[in-house]
Design a protein around this motif. Structure first.
Motif, PDB file in Angstrom:
ATOM      1  N   THR A 235      31.582  45.122  40.472  1.00 33.99           N
ATOM      2  CA  THR A 235      31.672  46.125  41.843  1.00 33.99           C
ATOM      3  C   THR A 235      32.716  45.150  42.425  1.00 33.99           C
ATOM      4  O   THR A 235      33.476  45.469  43.712  1.00 33.99           O
ATOM      5  CB  THR A 235      30.928  46.017  43.186  1.00 33.99           C
ATOM      6  OG1 THR A 235      30.287  44.494  43.448  1.00 33.99           O
ATOM      7  CG2 THR A 235      29.037  46.199  42.489  1.00 33.99           C
ATOM      8  N   ALA A 236      33.196  43.962  42.340  1.00 32.65           N
ATOM      9  CA  ALA A 236      34.523  43.168  43.109  1.00 32.65           C
ATOM     10  C   ALA A 236      35.794  43.489  42.106  1.00 32.65           C
ATOM     11  O   ALA A 236      36.236  42.948  42.828  1.00 32.65           O
ATOM     12  CB  ALA A 236      34.191  41.771  42.707  1.00 32.65           C
ATOM     13  N   GLU A 237      34.923  43.250  40.367  1.00 37.66           N
ATOM     14  CA  GLU A 237      36.349  43.824  39.600  1.00 37.66           C
ATOM     15  C   GLU A 237      37.208  44.874  39.648  1.00 37.66           C
ATOM     16  O   GLU A 237      38.392  44.780  39.269  1.00 37.66           O
ATOM     17  CB  GLU A 237      36.006  43.217  38.224  1.00 37.66           C
ATOM     18  CG  GLU A 237      36.689  43.298  37.651  1.00 37.66           C
ATOM     19  CD  GLU A 237      36.341  43.477  35.937  1.00 37.66           C
ATOM     20  OE1 GLU A 237      37.227  43.662  35.079  1.00 37.66           O
ATOM     21  OE2 GLU A 237      35.493  42.940  36.092  1.00 37.66           O
ATOM     22  N   ILE A 238      36.938  45.930  40.022  1.00 34.95           N
ATOM     23  CA  ILE A 238      37.834  47.295  40.324  1.00 34.95           C
ATOM     24  C   ILE A 238      38.442  47.308  41.180  1.00 34.95           C
ATOM     25  O   ILE A 238      38.617  46.206  42.383  1.00 34.95           O
ATOM     26  CB  ILE A 238      36.840  48.077  40.290  1.00 34.95           C
ATOM     27  CG1 ILE A 238      35.583  48.082  41.755  1.00 34.95           C
ATOM     28  CG2 ILE A 238      35.449  48.318  39.053  1.00 34.95           C
ATOM     29  CD1 ILE A 238      35.214  50.004  42.181  1.00 34.95           C
ATOM     30  N   GLU A 239      39.613  48.104  41.254  1.00 36.19           N
ATOM     31  CA  GLU A 239      40.758  48.007  42.410  1.00 36.19           C
ATOM     32  C   GLU A 239      40.343  48.230  43.825  1.00 36.19           C
ATOM     33  O   GLU A 239      40.759  47.877  45.337  1.00 36.19           O
ATOM     34  CB  GLU A 239      42.659  48.280  41.581  1.00 36.19           C
ATOM     35  CG  GLU A 239      43.041  47.887  41.052  1.00 36.19           C
ATOM     36  CD  GLU A 239      44.168  48.663  40.565  1.00 36.19           C
ATOM     37  OE1 GLU A 239      45.018  49.727  40.714  1.00 36.19           O
ATOM     38  OE2 GLU A 239      44.413  48.418  39.214  1.00 36.19           O
ATOM     39  N   ALA A 240      39.506  49.867  44.031  1.00 34.77           N
ATOM     40  CA  ALA A 240      39.338  49.764  44.358  1.00 34.77           C
ATOM     41  C   ALA A 240      37.692  48.870  45.489  1.00 34.77           C
ATOM     42  O   ALA A 240      36.791  49.791  46.093  1.00 34.77           O
ATOM     43  CB  ALA A 240      37.887  51.257  44.503  1.00 34.77           C
ATOM     44  N   ALA A 241      37.617  47.986  45.160  1.00 32.92           N
ATOM     45  CA  ALA A 241      36.453  47.159  46.002  1.00 32.92           C
ATOM     46  C   ALA A 241      37.165  47.031  47.562  1.00 32.92           C
ATOM     47  O   ALA A 241      35.444  47.192  48.056  1.00 32.92           O
ATOM     48  CB  ALA A 241      36.259  45.666  45.076  1.00 32.92           C
ATOM     49  N   PRO A 242      37.389  47.016  48.038  1.00 35.11           N
ATOM     50  CA  PRO A 242      37.754  46.827  49.383  1.00 35.11           C
ATOM     51  C   PRO A 242      37.143  47.978  50.229  1.00 35.11           C
ATOM     52  O   PRO A 242      37.254  48.233  50.881  1.00 35.11           O
ATOM     53  CB  PRO A 242      39.083  46.815  49.586  1.00 35.11           C
ATOM     54  CG  PRO A 242      39.572  46.189  48.472  1.00 35.11           C
ATOM     55  CD  PRO A 242      39.006  46.294  47.336  1.00 35.11           C
ATOM     56  N   LEU A 243      37.367  48.762  49.493  1.00 34.33           N
ATOM     57  CA  LEU A 243      36.695  50.451  49.974  1.00 34.33           C
ATOM     58  C   LEU A 243      34.894  50.101  50.148  1.00 34.33           C
ATOM     59  O   LEU A 243      34.086  50.186  50.997  1.00 34.33           O
ATOM     60  CB  LEU A 243      36.676  51.776  49.160  1.00 34.33           C
ATOM     61  CG  LEU A 243      38.358  52.304  48.924  1.00 34.33           C
ATOM     62  CD1 LEU A 243      38.104  53.041  47.942  1.00 34.33           C
ATOM     63  CD2 LEU A 243      38.529  52.652  50.556  1.00 34.33           C
ATOM     64  N   LEU A 244      34.098  49.391  49.058  1.00 36.79           N
ATOM     65  CA  LEU A 244      33.165  48.899  49.424  1.00 36.79           C
ATOM     66  C   LEU A 244      32.381  48.409  50.026  1.00 36.79           C
ATOM     67  O   LEU A 244      31.538  48.068  51.286  1.00 36.79           O
ATOM     68  CB  LEU A 244      32.464  48.618  47.593  1.00 36.79           C
ATOM     69  CG  LEU A 244      33.060  49.591  46.672  1.00 36.79           C
ATOM     70  CD1 LEU A 244      32.148  49.046  45.100  1.00 36.79           C
ATOM     71  CD2 LEU A 244      31.756  50.700  46.736  1.00 36.79           C
ATOM     72  N   ARG A 245      33.705  47.521  50.732  1.00 35.52           N
ATOM     73  CA  ARG A 245      33.551  46.007  50.756  1.00 35.52           C
ATOM     74  C   ARG A 245      33.537  46.619  52.688  1.00 35.52           C
ATOM     75  O   ARG A 245      33.317  46.009  53.262  1.00 35.52           O
ATOM     76  CB  ARG A 245      33.883  45.095  50.441  1.00 35.52           C
ATOM     77  CG  ARG A 245      33.979  44.899  49.728  1.00 35.52           C
ATOM     78  CD  ARG A 245      33.897  42.614  49.664  1.00 35.52           C
ATOM     79  NE  ARG A 245      36.034  43.093  49.834  1.00 35.52           N
ATOM     80  CZ  ARG A 245      36.657  42.967  48.753  1.00 35.52           C
ATOM     81  NH1 ARG A 245      36.031  43.016  47.318  1.00 35.52           N
ATOM     82  NH2 ARG A 245      37.892  42.893  48.204  1.00 35.52           N
ATOM     83  N   GLY A 246      34.249  47.922  53.152  1.00 35.07           N
ATOM     84  CA  GLY A 246      34.194  48.657  54.434  1.00 35.07           C
ATOM     85  C   GLY A 246      35.542  47.990  54.394  1.00 35.07           C
ATOM     86  O   GLY A 246      36.083  47.646  55.686  1.00 35.07           O
ATOM     87  N   ALA A 247      36.713  49.046  53.737  1.00 36.24           N
ATOM     88  CA  ALA A 247      38.191  48.529  54.941  1.00 36.24           C
ATOM     89  C   ALA A 247      38.252  49.490  55.399  1.00 36.24           C
ATOM     90  O   ALA A 247      37.653  50.607  55.227  1.00 36.24           O
ATOM     91  CB  ALA A 247      39.146  49.039  52.833  1.00 36.24           C
ATOM     92  N   ARG A 248      39.288  49.066  56.214  1.00 35.41           N
ATOM     93  CA  ARG A 248      40.227  49.979  57.474  1.00 35.41           C
ATOM     94  C   ARG A 248      38.684  50.153  58.469  1.00 35.41           C
ATOM     95  O   ARG A 248      38.605  51.192  59.084  1.00 35.41           O
ATOM     96  CB  ARG A 248      41.048  51.474  56.269  1.00 35.41           C
ATOM     97  CG  ARG A 248      41.908  50.701  56.307  1.00 35.41           C
ATOM     98  CD  ARG A 248      42.361  51.547  55.640  1.00 35.41           C
ATOM     99  NE  ARG A 248      43.934  52.385  56.389  1.00 35.41           N
ATOM    100  CZ  ARG A 248      43.985  51.985  57.224  1.00 35.41           C
ATOM    101  NH1 ARG A 248      45.531  51.275  56.742  1.00 35.41           N
ATOM    102  NH2 ARG A 248      45.610  52.857  58.227  1.00 35.41           N
ATOM    103  N   GLY A 249      37.813  49.483  58.463  1.00 37.63           N
ATOM    104  CA  GLY A 249      37.193  50.043  59.522  1.00 37.63           C
ATOM    105  C   GLY A 249      35.929  50.282  59.311  1.00 37.63           C
ATOM    106  O   GLY A 249      34.706  50.631  60.418  1.00 37.63           O
ATOM    107  N   ARG A 250      35.946  50.860  58.276  1.00 37.06           N
ATOM    108  CA  ARG A 250      34.454  51.501  57.363  1.00 37.06           C
ATOM    109  C   ARG A 250      33.826  50.407  57.190  1.00 37.06           C
ATOM    110  O   ARG A 250      33.535  49.250  57.273  1.00 37.06           O
ATOM    111  CB  ARG A 250      34.783  52.554  56.516  1.00 37.06           C
ATOM    112  CG  ARG A 250      36.001  53.233  55.966  1.00 37.06           C
ATOM    113  CD  ARG A 250      36.257  53.837  54.732  1.00 37.06           C
ATOM    114  NE  ARG A 250      35.078  54.310  54.048  1.00 37.06           N
ATOM    115  CZ  ARG A 250      35.062  55.394  53.956  1.00 37.06           C
ATOM    116  NH1 ARG A 250      35.771  56.603  54.480  1.00 37.06           N
ATOM    117  NH2 ARG A 250      33.812  56.238  53.126  1.00 37.06           N
ATOM    118  N   GLU A 251      31.813  51.272  57.535  1.00 37.20           N
ATOM    119  CA  GLU A 251      31.227  50.212  57.453  1.00 37.20           C
ATOM    120  C   GLU A 251      30.970  50.220  55.887  1.00 37.20           C
ATOM    121  O   GLU A 251      31.299  50.478  54.875  1.00 37.20           O
ATOM    122  CB  GLU A 251      29.713  51.238  57.307  1.00 37.20           C
ATOM    123  CG  GLU A 251      28.838  50.321  58.018  1.00 37.20           C
ATOM    124  CD  GLU A 251      27.352  51.153  58.807  1.00 37.20           C
ATOM    125  OE1 GLU A 251      26.238  50.061  59.472  1.00 37.20           O
ATOM    126  OE2 GLU A 251      27.398  52.105  59.199  1.00 37.20           O
TER     127      GLU A 251
END
Length: 750
Positions: free
Chosen positions: A623-639
């Protein structure tokens, strides 16, 4: 095989240009033991008396260089006579097809029958420098060393040995694998891993015959002995025929990439990288820190080395301590740079280099050092090489040297080589050798953990998969969503219905608008033909049912229509669309893929992969290796999404793949990662009915290692059962958000 006292050459002859002569001459030139030519038509070969048959040779090792049919007879005779080790040089076996395949199969059978160690056929031969064994028809005996080398290409063996003389690289054992009828790469890794004289195992491989066995064996060996290979054939041929998104993403080379990583094997992209790694691993200690210090008398090469460190995932530029900087300030002239990279400037002599090296190697943040030097009139490369070797021996930390010159580098390179220090012209190669050491350190420090085994309903899965026996197609779609329920993967409430009245009744039991999808194993991409409706209100359900069925029949009149799925909507905007997929590789077994999902999954190809089963740490790393990992962690104020739920879903599906070899491909796409869980919207499964037992045997599965079952676990959220206990989904593996051919809500609900 590698320490015989007596070697028989079957097919020995004095005929110029023959393989039999070349092998006999090579053995007589260097071998410590006795050479026995086998030729019933001659009394002697090259001065050695002949025997008529391999059975009369009394050999520990027989080298076979006779025509194909005779080669098979020779192996049988050797086995009968108790000769257990053979090298079959003869070509004309499996590589030629037809009768050659049958001959090779017979060789394999003979090896098993007599418990033989057989290299080849179609092999260049084997060499072992400790006993002077050159049982090859190559032109040269390799120099001695601690690297053991295998290759599926005989030509690559001869080229490497010839090149290695100039590079001052020596070998312990060399094997040309040939067709691998009996002995293969896994056997050599196991044997050389137990060999105290082998410091590094390297290889050129075109295939791995039994990937799962190779991974299991190499994982044990690489805990003590590094293994580095080139795996050729990187193309994804055949991936285009895959029936799922995962199958298209997980090409053949992806499986090798993951398999070699799981085995702890370092992969090289070129012959240069292969032996750069081998030299570093055979001569240098492992770093205890990732920090690299660069000591140079030339600014440009220093920057090149610094960039190479930045490109490495295992290394970082050391942040020198204040004490180190102060010590360098005292030792270097005012014009020098005492920060990393340390520039001792162009007029530096050997003592200035020595001081800078001793100071930087004493810094606790430094795990390794690159020494770079351009030639100057104030510096002797020979003296610099001696200083580097002295300082490195005292510090016991890895050092790579980059002496940038031509002929004047030859003598200092020999000095450094004797000390086990690799020397390069290119700064990036010097850094690359340190990167190899750091990556191998990570492999040795990797902690193994047992994957969690969940308590699941395997009998239900067997029942669902068995439905392919009654079909012409081996694919299952949303009608198989009960598989996910059985393994504790949450799915939306829903049901597959066979009429508009039942569709309306099911929708009335679901809170809010519903998603409706045509269910047909013959229509793979339903949204393309208007087979998906999003945000359907209760009063529109019956009409939507009729429209979806009509569109499907008009699009593909012969398609089997199993009904329409009525499914609760899932708010995609509140989560992230991901994919968890399975692709069963013929060599390495089930490959588990996780990444960014939805309709563009193949286009974006932002995925990570592991071999099943998958432990929690590895699933979390995915889950941390993909480039989209920040989306999972709540990028740009998302939960942030519930990563624990995603990690557990990966583990559960990996267990499914591991326990059911009949699953060839599987897509859960999208799996919506939400702030409070994860829910699987769609499912597509490709099944090999021949790999599925006729009856279910509960004793064929391992016991669960964790509390909780598929329907009682706190992470499970079983969907409502339909007529067959099934739930919703879409075999497309496509998002149903904002793509309805009928109508969609403003909220972007799926």
């Amino acid at each position: 095989m590698f320490a015989p006292e007596r070697v028989a050459v079957v097919g020995a002859t004095e005929r110029e240009g023959s393989v039999g002569r070349a092998v006999t001459a090579n053995l007589l030139a260097d071998f410590d033991g006795e050479v026995v030519p086998v030729n019933p038509n001659r009394e002697s070969v090259l001065g050695e008396p002949c025997v008529d048959s391999v059975a009369d040779s009394g050999a520990d090792l027989a080298v076979v260089a006779v025509p194909p049919a005779a080669a098979v007879e020779t192996v049988a005779a050797a086995g009968e006579a108790g000769i257990r080790n053979l090298v079959v040089l003869t070509a004309g076996f499996g590589e030629t097809g037809g009768e050659g395949v049958d001959r090779e199969r017979r060789l394999t059978e003979l090896a098993a029958e007599y418990d033989l160690t057989v290299v080849g056929p179609n092999s260049l031969g084997v060499a072992s420098t400790p006993v002077g064994l050159n049982a090859t028809f190559g032109p040269s005996m390799p120099d001695p060393g601690s690297i053991s080398f295998m290759s599926q290409s005989g030509a690559f063996v001869t080229a490497v040995i010839d090149w290695a003389f100039e590079q001052d690289i020596g070998f312990r054992h060399v094997v040309s694998l040939g067709n691998k009828a009996a002995l293969d790469e896994t056997d050599l890794v196991a044997g050389w891993g137990d060999d105290d004289g082998t410091d590094v195992i390297v290889g050129y491989l075109e295939s791995v015959d039994d990937g799962e066995r190779f991974v299991e064996t190499a994982r044990e060996v690489t805990a003590d002995t590094p293994v580095v290979v080139i795996k050729s054939g990187r193309t994804d041929a055949g991936a285009g025929a895959a029936a799922s998104h995962t199958g298209a993403i997980a090409g053949n080379d992806r499986a090798y990439e993951v398999g070699l990583r799981e085995a702890g094997v370092l992969r090289a992209d070129s012959a240069g990288e292969l032996f750069d790694a081998a030299r570093a691993l055979s001569g240098q200690p492992l770093p205890d820190e990732p920090g690299v210090a660069v000591v140079t008398n030339a600014g440009g090469p220093g920057v090149m080395a610094t960039d190479a460190v930045g490109d490495s995932e295992a290394l970082e530029l050391a942040d020198l301590t204040d004490e180190t900087v102060e010590a360098l300030d005292d030792a270097l002239p005012a014009e020098a740079n005492r920060f990393n990279p340390v520039d001792v400037i162009g007029d530096a002599g050997v003592e200035r280099f020595r001081d800078a090296l001793e100071i930087t190697l004493a810094d606790d943040t430094v795990g390794s050092v690159v020494v770079l030097s351009a030639p100057t009139a104030t510096l002797s490369f020979d003296e610099l090489a001696e200083a580097i070797a002295d300082v490195q021996a005292d510090a016991e930390l890895p050092v790579a040297a980059c002496l940038m010159g031509g002929e004047r580098v030859e003598s200092p390179a020999e000095i450094l080589s004797a000390a086990g220090i690799p020397t390069y012209f290119d700064p990036s190669r010097a850094v690359g050798s340190l990167d190899t050491l750091a990556r191998y350190r990570e492999i040795r420090e990797r902690e193994a953990s047992e994957p969690r085994r969940f308590d699941v309903d395997r009998e239900r899965v067997h029942e669902v998969l068995s439905r392919v026996r009654d079909r012409q197609d081996n694919r299952l779609g949303v009608e198989s969503m009960a598989i996910l329920d059985a393994y504790g993967v949450p799915t939306p409430d829903g049901e597959i219905v066979d009429g508009p009245e039942r569709a309306q009744a099911v929708a009335a039991e679901i809170d809010g608008p519903v998603v409706m999808k045509i269910v047909s194993p013959d229509i793979l991409h339903k949204s393309d033909i208007g087979g998906v409706a999003v945000g359907v209100a209760d009063e529109e359900v019956a009409d939507t049912y009729e429209r979806l069925v009509t569109r499907a029949r008009n699009y593909q009149p012969g398609a089997a229509i199993l009904g329409v799925q009525v499914q609760a909507s899932v708010d995609v905007d509140a989560g992230v669309e991901t994919i968890v997929g399975i692709n069963r590789d013929p060599q390495f077994g089930p490959l588990v893929v996780f990444g960014l999902g939805g309709i563009f999954v193949e286009t974006l190809n932002d995925t990570a992969a592991e071999l099943a089963p998958v432990d929690e740490r590895s699933a979390r790393e995915m889950t941390a290796e993909i480039e989209a990992a920040p989306l999972l962690r709540g990028a740009r104020g998302r939960e942030p999404t519930d990563l624990d739920a995603v990690v557990e879903t990966i583990q559960r599906l990996a267990q499914l793949a591991d326990e059911f070899p009949a699953i060839v491909e599987l897509d859960v796409n999208p799996l919506i990662a939400q702030p409070d869980g994860a829910v699987a919207i769609d499912l597509a499964v490709t099944v090999d009915p021949d790999a599925l037992p006729e009856t279910f045997d509960p004793d064929a599965f391992p016991e669960a290692t964790a509390a909780g079952d598929a329907t009682g676990d706190e992470t499970a959220d079983p969907a409502g059962d339909g007529p067959d206990g099934e739930t919703g989904g879409d075999p497309d593996g496509e998002s149903t958000a904002d793509e309805s051919p009928v109508e969609a809500t403003d909220g972007g609900d799926a």
